[in-house]
Design a protein around this motif. Structure first.
Motif, PDB file in Angstrom:
ATOM      1  N   SER A 102       0.820  -1.211   0.000  1.00  0.00           N
ATOM      2  CA  SER A 102       0.000   0.000   0.000  1.00  0.00           C
ATOM      3  C   SER A 102       0.857   1.265   0.000  1.00  0.00           C
ATOM      4  N   ASP A 103       0.251   2.357  -0.404  1.00  0.00           N
ATOM      5  CA  ASP A 103       0.844   3.708  -0.350  1.00  0.00           C
ATOM      6  C   ASP A 103       2.219   3.801  -1.005  1.00  0.00           C
ATOM      7  N   PRO A 104       2.370   3.350  -2.249  1.00  0.00           N
ATOM      8  CA  PRO A 104       3.704   3.372  -2.855  1.00  0.00           C
ATOM      9  C   PRO A 104       4.172   4.745  -3.327  1.00  0.00           C
ATOM     10  N   ILE A 105       3.240   5.701  -3.548  1.00  0.00           N
ATOM     11  CA  ILE A 105       3.648   7.006  -4.084  1.00  0.00           C
ATOM     12  C   ILE A 105       4.449   7.758  -3.027  1.00  0.00           C
ATOM     13  N   PRO A 106       5.677   8.143  -3.338  1.00  0.00           N
ATOM     14  CA  PRO A 106       6.544   8.768  -2.327  1.00  0.00           C
ATOM     15  C   PRO A 106       6.120  10.198  -2.006  1.00  0.00           C
ATOM     16  N   PRO A 107       6.480  10.683  -0.823  1.00  0.00           N
ATOM     17  CA  PRO A 107       6.181  12.080  -0.477  1.00  0.00           C
ATOM     18  C   PRO A 107       6.981  13.035  -1.360  1.00  0.00           C
ATOM     19  N   SER A 108       6.474  14.231  -1.478  1.00  0.00           N
ATOM     20  CA  SER A 108       7.068  15.230  -2.371  1.00  0.00           C
ATOM     21  C   SER A 108       8.541  15.486  -2.052  1.00  0.00           C
ATOM     22  N   GLU A 109       8.915  15.403  -0.782  1.00  0.00           N
ATOM     23  CA  GLU A 109      10.287  15.724  -0.398  1.00  0.00           C
ATOM     24  C   GLU A 109      11.311  14.720  -0.928  1.00  0.00           C
ATOM     25  N   LEU A 110      10.840  13.545  -1.391  1.00  0.00           N
ATOM     26  CA  LEU A 110      11.758  12.563  -1.970  1.00  0.00           C
ATOM     27  C   LEU A 110      11.908  12.732  -3.479  1.00  0.00           C
ATOM     28  N   LEU A 111      11.226  13.719  -4.054  1.00  0.00           N
ATOM     29  CA  LEU A 111      11.303  13.956  -5.491  1.00  0.00           C
ATOM     30  C   LEU A 111      11.882  15.340  -5.760  1.00  0.00           C
ATOM     31  N   SER A 112      12.759  15.423  -6.737  1.00  0.00           N
ATOM     32  CA  SER A 112      13.352  16.700  -7.114  1.00  0.00           C
ATOM     33  C   SER A 112      12.447  17.440  -8.095  1.00  0.00           C
ATOM     34  N   LYS A 113      12.789  18.689  -8.394  1.00  0.00           N
ATOM     35  CA  LYS A 113      12.040  19.449  -9.395  1.00  0.00           C
ATOM     36  C   LYS A 113      12.116  18.766 -10.755  1.00  0.00           C
ATOM     37  N   GLU A 114      13.285  18.230 -11.071  1.00  0.00           N
ATOM     38  CA  GLU A 114      13.460  17.534 -12.344  1.00  0.00           C
ATOM     39  C   GLU A 114      12.591  16.275 -12.398  1.00  0.00           C
ATOM     40  N   ASP A 155      -6.379  -2.378 -20.635  1.00  0.00           N
ATOM     41  CA  ASP A 155      -5.250  -3.015 -19.946  1.00  0.00           C
ATOM     42  C   ASP A 155      -3.986  -2.179 -20.091  1.00  0.00           C
ATOM     43  N   TYR A 156      -3.714  -1.725 -21.318  1.00  0.00           N
ATOM     44  CA  TYR A 156      -2.494  -0.954 -21.530  1.00  0.00           C
ATOM     45  C   TYR A 156      -2.557   0.378 -20.809  1.00  0.00           C
ATOM     46  N   THR A 157      -3.718   1.033 -20.851  1.00  0.00           N
ATOM     47  CA  THR A 157      -3.865   2.317 -20.162  1.00  0.00           C
ATOM     48  C   THR A 157      -3.641   2.146 -18.666  1.00  0.00           C
ATOM     49  N   LYS A 158      -4.207   1.084 -18.110  1.00  0.00           N
ATOM     50  CA  LYS A 158      -4.007   0.827 -16.677  1.00  0.00           C
ATOM     51  C   LYS A 158      -2.543   0.547 -16.385  1.00  0.00           C
ATOM     52  N   PHE A 159      -1.899  -0.251 -17.257  1.00  0.00           N
ATOM     53  CA  PHE A 159      -0.488  -0.553 -17.054  1.00  0.00           C
ATOM     54  C   PHE A 159       0.328   0.729 -17.008  1.00  0.00           C
ATOM     55  N   PHE A 160       0.104   1.627 -17.990  1.00  0.00           N
ATOM     56  CA  PHE A 160       0.962   2.806 -18.052  1.00  0.00           C
ATOM     57  C   PHE A 160       0.692   3.756 -16.891  1.00  0.00           C
ATOM     58  N   LYS A 161      -0.549   3.846 -16.441  1.00  0.00           N
ATOM     59  CA  LYS A 161      -0.826   4.674 -15.267  1.00  0.00           C
ATOM     60  C   LYS A 161      -0.106   4.127 -14.038  1.00  0.00           C
ATOM     61  N   MET A 162      -0.131   2.800 -13.895  1.00  0.00           N
ATOM     62  CA  MET A 162       0.593   2.188 -12.779  1.00  0.00           C
ATOM     63  C   MET A 162       2.101   2.338 -12.963  1.00  0.00           C
ATOM     64  N   ARG A 163       2.530   2.349 -14.214  1.00  0.00           N
ATOM     65  CA  ARG A 163       3.970   2.502 -14.510  1.00  0.00           C
ATOM     66  C   ARG A 163       4.468   3.885 -14.081  1.00  0.00           C
ATOM     67  N   MET A 164       3.606   4.862 -14.084  1.00  0.00           N
ATOM     68  CA  MET A 164       3.996   6.187 -13.588  1.00  0.00           C
ATOM     69  C   MET A 164       4.266   6.155 -12.088  1.00  0.00           C
ATOM     70  N   ILE A 165       3.524   5.324 -11.372  1.00  0.00           N
ATOM     71  CA  ILE A 165       3.826   5.146  -9.946  1.00  0.00           C
ATOM     72  C   ILE A 165       5.206   4.507  -9.793  1.00  0.00           C
ATOM     73  N   THR A 166       5.479   3.501 -10.646  1.00  0.00           N
ATOM     74  CA  THR A 166       6.805   2.883 -10.628  1.00  0.00           C
ATOM     75  C   THR A 166       7.888   3.938 -10.829  1.00  0.00           C
ATOM     76  N   ALA A 167       7.654   4.856 -11.771  1.00  0.00           N
ATOM     77  CA  ALA A 167       8.636   5.910 -12.036  1.00  0.00           C
ATOM     78  C   ALA A 167       8.899   6.738 -10.787  1.00  0.00           C
TER      79      ALA A 167
END
Length: 644
Positions: free
Chosen positions: A309-321, A342-354
C-alpha cells in the motif's frame, strides 16, 4: 596480525556507540542488450568441451575454475584498458586503507527499469545513470528469482540449492531461517574490523531472535522482515493483519530488538535515507575511516509493488526535475492515442513505478553526497544491484519491467534472474575503467568473497562450501572472469533422474554461454509498448505457476517444458535449442552434471531444510499470534526452534 588485532579491539566502542545513540534517538545512456560480443569459438568446439563436464566434480573452487578451459565465456570489458591501477589524482594513499563498502540493493528492479537500459523510463533514475557512467556496469549479473533465495545467496555466498532455499519466500509466520552454521557477510566483515550496519528488507528469518540481523553480524539494523509491506502503514502484506518494522542491536554479543512503532506513518524510503545519513555522520565523526571502516547494506523496499500500500513517495523525496519528468510521462500517455484498457491501466501504474524509482535514485544520491561530505568518497566502493527481476503484473501493484529479457520474477528465464548492477569507487577503480562494462558472469554469491577480499581477507580462508569468487580484479579489467558456471536450481530429491516431471524438481543451470532449463514453466515477454509483446497480467505465467515447494507433485495446471539457450547470442531466449540435434551432446553433458550435483553428498545439507518448512506450516497459529499481539501487533520473533 597486529593490524587485525587492533581492528578487533576497536569493535567494542563501535557497538556501544550504535546502541546508545540509536536507542536514544528514534525519530543514463540506453544500451542494446543485443550488441554484446559474440563467441568466436565454433559450435563444435563448445559441444566437445561441454561433454567433459560430466567427468568433473565441482565440489570446490579449484574444480569449478577448471571449467574455464572447456567453455567460452565473454569477459572482455569492451575498452582497451591497461593493467595499471591508475587512481584519480590525490587518491594514491587510499589504497593503503581498507575501503568502506556500501551495498545498495533495490527490490524487484528489472532490466528495463534502470535509466541506462530503459526504453520507457529513461530519466526516472538520472543519478544512477550518471553514476554508472563514472563506474563499471555489469551486464551478466545474476540472482535468484525471488526475494528470500536472493538474499540468502548474497549473505551466505552459497547457491540457494545448498541451503534448501531454491523456491521459497519466507512469510511472517514461517518457522525457519538460514541455519546458524552459515556465517553471513556482516559476520565476516566484522572480523576484518568493519562496523556493520543494515537498513531495509531482511526476509531471511525472524521466528527466533537468533535469526535476526544483529545475531548474524550487524551492529545495528533497522528494517522489516516480511516479503513486502505498506510503504507508510508498514502492514505486512494484505492478509496478515500485522505491522512490520523492527530495530535491532548487538553489543558485546548481547542482542536487543524492539518493534518499529516509532517509525509508523513515515514512508520507508525516507526513513532509510535519513537514518543512513545520521549513521554515516556519527560513525566517521567518532572514528574517521582508517581505524574502523564501514560496511553497510542498504536494502530498499522500492520498487516492490506486489500488494504494497501507499507506494507514491512524499514530495520531499522527489526533485524538481523528477516532477517535470512525471509531467512528460503523463503527457505522453495523453497523446499516445486510444489503447486497450489493460495498456492504459499498465501505463498509469507505470507512472507510480517511475516515482518510486525516483525516490530510490535520490536516496542513492543522498548516500553518495553524505559519504563525500564526511571525506570518505575516495575510499569507498558503492555496489548497486537488484535482488531479482521485476514483476510486471500491474493488477497487483505498480509494475516493473524486464524487456527485452524473457519473463519475470519467480522464473529462471533471464528476466527473472539477470538484473541491472554497477559499481562505483572513484579511488579504487582505474580511471581508464570508468564508464566501461564488465561482461563477465557474476552472481550474488560473489559479493561475499569479493567484499571479503577488498576488506583485506583471503577468501580462501572462508568455508570450503562457499560458492563465491573474488571478482574485483576481473571487474576492473585486470583479469578475465573467474566464473564459468551458475547453479540456479536443482532437484531436491537425491534420486532424481532426467525424465521425471515433478513440479518441484527442475534444473536451471548456466555453463559458459549456454543455459539449460529443465521442467520449467513456459512464459513470454512483457514489453512496455502496446503491440505483440504487450500482455495482460493473466498472460504472464511464471508468477502463477511457480514450483510447488511443499509437495512433490506430478500434476500442474501449467505447461512445463525444457529449454536450452545460448544467452550470449540470444539474451532474449527466443530460440530453444533443446530439440536441435546439433546440441544433443551438450544437453546430455549438462544434464549429467546436474544429476551429479543433485546426488553429491556435499549438497545433502540443503535437502533437509524443506522438512523444517513443512513442520512449521503445521504448527499451531497461536505460537506466533500471541507473540505478535504482545508486541503491539508487530511481526517479531516467536521463539521457534532454530536450525543449526
Amino acid at each position: 596480525q597486529t593490524q587485525k588485532g587492533t581492528k578487533r579491539d576497536a569493535r567494542r566502542p563501535i557497538q556501544l556507540l550504535y546502541q546508545t545513540q540509536y536507542m536514544d534517538e528514534k525519530p543514463l545512456l540506453p544500451k542494446s542488450l543485443m550488441d554484446q560480443e559474440s563467441s568466436s569459438f565454433s559450435r563444435k568446439w563448445l559441444i566437445g568441451g561441454a561433454i567433459a563436464i560430466s567427468l568433473l566434480v565441482l565440489s570446490n573452487k579449484e574444480s569449478q575454475a577448471s571449467l574455464t578451459s572447456n567453455f567460452k565465456v565473454v569477459t572482455t570489458n569492451g575498452n582497451d584498458l591497461t593493467t595499471e591501477d591508475s587512481l584519480a589524482p590525490g587518491d594514491a594513499t587510499t589504497s593503503r586503507s581498507l575501503p568502506n563498502i556500501f551495498l545498495f540493493t533495490c527490490d524487484d528492479m528489472g532490466w528495463n527499469d534502470i535509466g541506462y537500459n530503459s526504453d520507457d523510463l529513461s530519466e526516472a533514475t538520472p543519478f544512477m545513470k550518471a553514476l554508472a557512467k563514472k563506474g563499471i556496469t555489469l551486464t551478466h549479473y545474476y540472482t535468484q528469482p525471488s526475494c528470500t533465495p536472493s538474499r540468502v545467496t548474497m549473505m551466505t555466498g552459497k547457491f540457494a540449492y545448498r541451503n534448501g532455499f531454491q523456491n521459497h519466500e519466507l512469510l511472517h509466520n514461517d518457522y525457519t531461517g538460514v541455519p546458524l552454521s552459515n556465517k553471513m557477510m556482516p559476520e565476516h566483515m566484522k572480523e576484518l574490523g568493519y562496523a556493520t550496519l543494515g537498513f531495509g528488507k531482511w526476509n531471511i528469518g525472524h521466528c527466533n531472535s537468533r535469526y535476526l540481523p544483529s545475531a548474524r553480524g550487524f551492529d545495528h539494523f533497522l528494517g522489516y522482515l516480511c516479503p513486502g509491506h505498506g510503504y507508510t502503514d508498514h502492514n505486512c502484506g494484505t492478509a496478515s493483519g500485522y505491522r512490520d518494522m523492527i530495530e535491532d542491536w548487538s553489543v558485546d554479543g548481547v542482542h536487543k530488538w524492539s518493534n518499529g512503532a516509532d517509525y509508523l506513518g513515515t514512508y520507508d524510503t525516507l526513513i532509510y535515507k535519513e537514518e543512513t545519513q545520521k549513521a554515516l555522520r556519527r560513525h566517521f565523526s567518532e572514528y574517521g575511516g582508517e581505524s574502523a571502516p564501514m560496511f553497510m547494506w542498504l536494502a530498499h523496499h522500492g520498487i516492490h509493488g506486489e500488494y504494497d500500500s501507499d507506494p507514491i513517495p512524499p514530495s520531499e523525496l522527489l526533485s524538481k526535475e523528477n516532477k517535470k519528468y512525471l509531467k512528460v510521462l503523463r503527457k505522453r500517455l495523453d497523446q499516445s492515442g486510444k489503447h486497450s484498457d489493460d495498456y492504459t491501466k499498465f501505463f498509469k501504474m507505470r507512472m507510480i513505478t517511475a516515482s518510486v524509482l525516483m525516490s530510490l535514485d535520490n536516496s542513492l544520491k543522498n548516500l553518495v553526497e553524505t559519504i563525500e561530505d564526511v571525506g570518505q568518497l575516495s575510499n569507498s566502493i558503492i555496489f548497486v544491484n537488484s535482488d531479482n527481476g521485476a514483476d510486471p503484473d500491474y493488477t497487483q501493484g505498480h509494475p516493473g519491467n524486464n524487456f527485452p529479457l524473457r519473463s519475470e520474477k519467480f522464473s529462471y528465464y533471464e528476466g527473472g534472474v539477470r538484473v541491472p548492477a554497477f559499481v562505483y569507487g572513484p579511488g579504487h577503480i582505474p580511471i581508464k575503467s570508468e564508464g566501461s562494462t564488465y561482461h563477465g558472469m557474476m552472481h550474488h554469491v560473489d559479493l561475499l568473497t569479493t567484499f571479503y577480499s577488498l576488506g583485506g581477507g583471503d577468501y580462501g580462508d572462508l568455508d570450503s562450501d562457499v560458492d563465491g569468487m573474488d571478482q574485483w580484479a576481473a571487474i576492473k579489467g585486470d583479469t578475465s572472469s573467474p566464473r564459468t558456471e551458475l547453479v540456479l536450481n536443482l532437484p531436491r530429491s537425491k534420486t532424481w533422474k532426467m525424465g521425471e516431471q515433478l513440479t518441484s524438481e527442475g534444473i536451471a543451470l548456466r555453463i559458459g554461454n549456454y543455459k539449460l532449463l529443465h521442467n520449467h514453466v513456459n512464459d513470454s515477454w512483457f514489453s512496455s509498448e502496446p503491440g505483440k509483446n504487450f500482455h495482460t497480467g493473466d498472460e504472464m505465467m511464471a508468477a502463477k505457476c511457480q514450483y510447488d515447494f511443499y509437495t512433490i507433485s506430478t500434476t500442474s495446471g501449467c505447461v512445463f517444458d525444457s529449454y536450452l539457450f545460448n544467452v550470449l547470442d540470444d539474451p532474449s531466449e527466443k530460440t530453444n535449442l533443446w530439440y536441435d540435434s546439433d546440441y544433443t551432446d551438450l544437453k546430455a553433458s549438462m544434464i549429467a552434471h546436474a544429476e551429479h550435483l543433485a546426488a553429491a553428498q556435499l549438497n545433502d545439507y540443503g535437502k533437509i531444510i524443506p522438512e523444517y518448512y513443512e513442520r512449521g506450516h503445521g504448527e499451531d497459529d497461536s505460537t506466533y499470534t500471541d507473540a505478535f499481539q504482545a508486541h503491539g501487533d508487530y511481526v517479531v520473533p516467536f521463539d521457534c526452534d532454530v536450525i543449526h
